[in-house]
Enzyme design. Structure first.
Site, PDB file in Angstrom:
ATOM      1  N   GLU A 101      -1.275  -5.551   8.927  1.00  0.00           N
ATOM      2  CA  GLU A 101      -0.518  -4.864   9.965  1.00  0.00           C
ATOM      3  C   GLU A 101      -1.228  -4.969  11.305  1.00  0.00           C
ATOM      4  O   GLU A 101      -2.419  -4.647  11.410  1.00  0.00           O
ATOM      5  CB  GLU A 101      -0.358  -3.379   9.611  1.00  0.00           C
ATOM      6  N   ASP A 139       0.830  -1.199   0.000  1.00  0.00           N
ATOM      7  CA  ASP A 139       0.000   0.000   0.000  1.00  0.00           C
ATOM      8  C   ASP A 139       0.871   1.260   0.000  1.00  0.00           C
ATOM      9  O   ASP A 139       0.357   2.376  -0.094  1.00  0.00           O
ATOM     10  CB  ASP A 139      -1.007   0.000   1.148  1.00  0.00           C
ATOM     11  N   SER A 140       2.187   1.060   0.053  1.00  0.00           N
ATOM     12  CA  SER A 140       3.126   2.161  -0.184  1.00  0.00           C
ATOM     13  C   SER A 140       2.870   2.821  -1.531  1.00  0.00           C
ATOM     14  O   SER A 140       3.298   3.962  -1.759  1.00  0.00           O
ATOM     15  CB  SER A 140       4.571   1.649  -0.123  1.00  0.00           C
ATOM     16  N   ASP A 146      -0.632  -6.274   0.087  1.00  0.00           N
ATOM     17  CA  ASP A 146      -1.153  -5.665   1.307  1.00  0.00           C
ATOM     18  C   ASP A 146      -2.678  -5.632   1.292  1.00  0.00           C
ATOM     19  O   ASP A 146      -3.285  -5.370   0.244  1.00  0.00           O
ATOM     20  CB  ASP A 146      -0.661  -4.217   1.433  1.00  0.00           C
ATOM     21  N   GLU A 178       9.353  -3.760  10.793  1.00  0.00           N
ATOM     22  CA  GLU A 178       9.745  -2.464  10.242  1.00  0.00           C
ATOM     23  C   GLU A 178      10.176  -1.498  11.333  1.00  0.00           C
ATOM     24  O   GLU A 178       9.459  -1.291  12.319  1.00  0.00           O
ATOM     25  CB  GLU A 178       8.590  -1.855   9.432  1.00  0.00           C
TER      26      GLU A 178
END
EC number: 2.1.2.11
Length: 264
Positions: A114, A45-46, A84, A181
């Site tokens: 996440e 989703d970056s 994602d 991360e």
């Protein structure tokens, strides 16, 4: 070429063989990566920031992820492709399953979500229904408004113990991979050694089983802030294919990430 599978990454972990992964968003780069032997990719989703120009990942939709997943799959038919689930796409286990089905149909082999222990039920449900799951702990960009910015996570005994507990809970629920991360190297080492599943780091030092970079960071084409953990491999090679090969070689040898890319 044989398809790359999660079983291969598990074998790498057992053999202590480091591996490189990268984000991909389109056919052309996916094909280039695959041609150079970089066969684990993430449709992250970056893309909300690197492709769409937003200031966070929050505006990204499931439809966006599915569109880019299909494009990457066409470019790299044999890669292990993670996708994602974006912000608010897995608020309930049922919603997670419905949205995971969409990106799996588009070509993903595994979905990444996440969060920590609160996701246990979701991970169990997805795994039981043949949807492989990659967890994501530490700095989770979808939680940027809770964190108050993009900050290192897991510093201090209490915070570190909580992340380790979260990691073990996700593994027990059925997660087959974990992304860590922006956490201290010492914590990344604890978590990597505690888990049987492969751990992929980004800003977590060179102690994890694998590494991932946003492709724009790896080639120095970010528009704004450059993360501490990023390295511009294109600047050193002047050629994208050579940059990909150098990234892979430095990850596999443990040269990258170096101390200058790590947190304590």
């Amino acid at each position: 070429m044989k398809p790359t599978t999660i079983s291969l990454l598990q074998k790498y972990k057992q053999e202590k063989k480091r591996f490189a992964t990268i984000t991909a968003y389109d056919y052309s780069f996916a094909k280039l990566f695959a041609d150079e032997g970089l066969n684990v990719m993430l449709v992250g989703d970056s893309l909300g920031m690197t492709v769409q120009g937003h200031d966070s990942t929050l505006p990204v939709t499931v439809a966006d992820i599915a569109y880019h997943t299909a494009a990457v799959r066409r470019g790299a038919p044999n890669c292990l492709l993670l996708a994602d689930l974006p912000f608010m796409a897995y608020a309930t286990p049922e919603q997670a399953f419905e949205n995971a089905a969409t990106v799996m149909r588009a070509g993903a082999n595994m979905v990444k979500i996440e969060g920590g222990e609160w996701l246990v039920e979701t991970v169990q449900m997805l795994t039981e229904r043949a949807v492989p799951v990659c967890g994501h702990l530490g700095l989770t960009p979808q939680s940027v408004n809770i964190f108050g910015g993009y900050k290192v996570q897991g510093r201090g005994d209490e915070a570190g113990d909580q992340l380790l507990s979260d990691a073990l809970a996700l593994e027990a629920a059925g997660a087959q991979l974990l992304v860590l991360e922006c956490v201290p190297v010492e914590l990344a080492k604890r978590i990597t050694e505690a888990l049987a599943i492969p751990v992929i780091g980004i800003g977590a030092g060179n102690v994890t089983d694998g590494q991932i970079l946003v492709m724009h960071d790896a080639f120095g084409i970010t528009g704004g802030h450059i993360p501490k953990f990023a390295k511009n491999f294109l600047a050193e090679t002047g050629d994208i294919r050579a940059a990909v090969r150098q990234y892979m070689a430095e990850v596999e040898s443990g040269v990258y990430p170096g101390e200058e890319h790590s947190f304590h």
